[in-house]
Write an enzyme that holds these catalytic residues in place. Structure first.
Site, PDB file in Angstrom:
ATOM      1  N   THR A  66       0.815  -1.223   0.000  1.00  0.00           N
ATOM      2  CA  THR A  66       0.000   0.000   0.000  1.00  0.00           C
ATOM      3  C   THR A  66       0.843   1.264   0.000  1.00  0.00           C
ATOM      4  OG1 THR A  66       0.029   0.002   2.407  1.00  0.00           O
ATOM      5  CG2 THR A  66      -1.843  -1.110   1.335  1.00  0.00           C
ATOM      6  N   HIS A  97       5.730  22.130  -0.864  1.00  0.00           N
ATOM      7  CA  HIS A  97       5.450  22.600   0.494  1.00  0.00           C
ATOM      8  C   HIS A  97       6.181  21.818   1.578  1.00  0.00           C
ATOM      9  CE1 HIS A  97       1.401  24.867  -0.363  1.00  0.00           C
ATOM     10  NE2 HIS A  97       2.375  25.196  -1.195  1.00  0.00           N
TER      11      HIS A  97
HETATM   12  C1  RB5 Z   1       2.769  -7.015   2.869  1.00  0.00           C
HETATM   13  O1  RB5 Z   1       1.822  -8.013   2.689  1.00  0.00           O
HETATM   14  C2  RB5 Z   1       2.051  -5.685   3.122  1.00  0.00           C
HETATM   15  O2  RB5 Z   1       1.455  -5.682   4.377  1.00  0.00           O
HETATM   16  C3  RB5 Z   1       3.014  -4.526   2.995  1.00  0.00           C
HETATM   17  O3  RB5 Z   1       3.589  -4.561   1.743  1.00  0.00           O
HETATM   18  C4  RB5 Z   1       2.413  -3.148   3.104  1.00  0.00           C
HETATM   19  O4  RB5 Z   1       1.286  -3.004   2.301  1.00  0.00           O
HETATM   20  C5  RB5 Z   1       2.215  -2.630   4.459  1.00  0.00           C
HETATM   21  O5  RB5 Z   1       1.842  -1.461   4.664  1.00  0.00           O
END
Ligand code: RB5
Length: 141
Positions: A66, A97
């Site tokens: 993510t 900024h």
């Molecule tokens: C791995 O599965 C995942 O948790 C990691 O890549 C990330 O998204 C965590 O924030």
């Protein structure tokens, strides 16, 4: 400008694609991970943060599934301003900024086309300074 790039296993594929685009264009070093084996994003957030802090003027790119975990990890280090960006607009503002010195991307959120536009904008945008300078200084005080 030197770029340190790091990812966990979830960010590995996107990182490979970014590196392909960087070839012969950007001076970069990949700090890992290098295999698909499950690993922990804090380890690679830390490696990139330490490299960026050690080399004045360098920047970092961190990638996980993510982009959240590895951005949190990088931001634990004083002097690191890691921005998790999902659009070129955020990437631009994070430079103008916030003088972001590490860019975080989510490999499960962005495809390579989206990621490369974000990276391009982030690399070319300069910090505005002025009133934002005081705020940046407060972050580290
Ligand atoms: C791995 O599965 C995942 O948790 C990691 O890549 C990330 O998204 C965590 O924030």
């Amino acid at each position: 400008m030197k770029i340190y790039i790091g990812s966990d296993h979830a960010g590995l594929e996107l990182k490979k694609k970014v590196k392909k685009i960087f070839e012969n264009q950007v001076d970069f070093t990949d700090v890992g991970t290098f295999t698909e084996e499950s690993c922990d994003y804090p380890d690679f957030g830390r490696l990139v943060a330490e490299k960026v802090l050690a080399e004045k003027g360098s920047k970092g790119i961190v990638i996980c599934g993510t982009g959240i975990g590895i951005s949190i990890a990088a931001n634990r280090f004083q002097g690191i301003r890691c921005a998790l960006c999902t659009s070129p607009e955020l990437a631009e503002m994070s430079r103008l900024h916030n003088d972001s010195n590490v860019l975080s991307l989510g490999a499960r959120i962005l495809n390579i086309e989206e990621a490369s536009v974000i990276i391009e904008v982030w690399l070319k945008t300069k910090f505005e300074g002025g009133r934002h300078r005081n705020r940046i200084d407060k972050l580290d005080s």
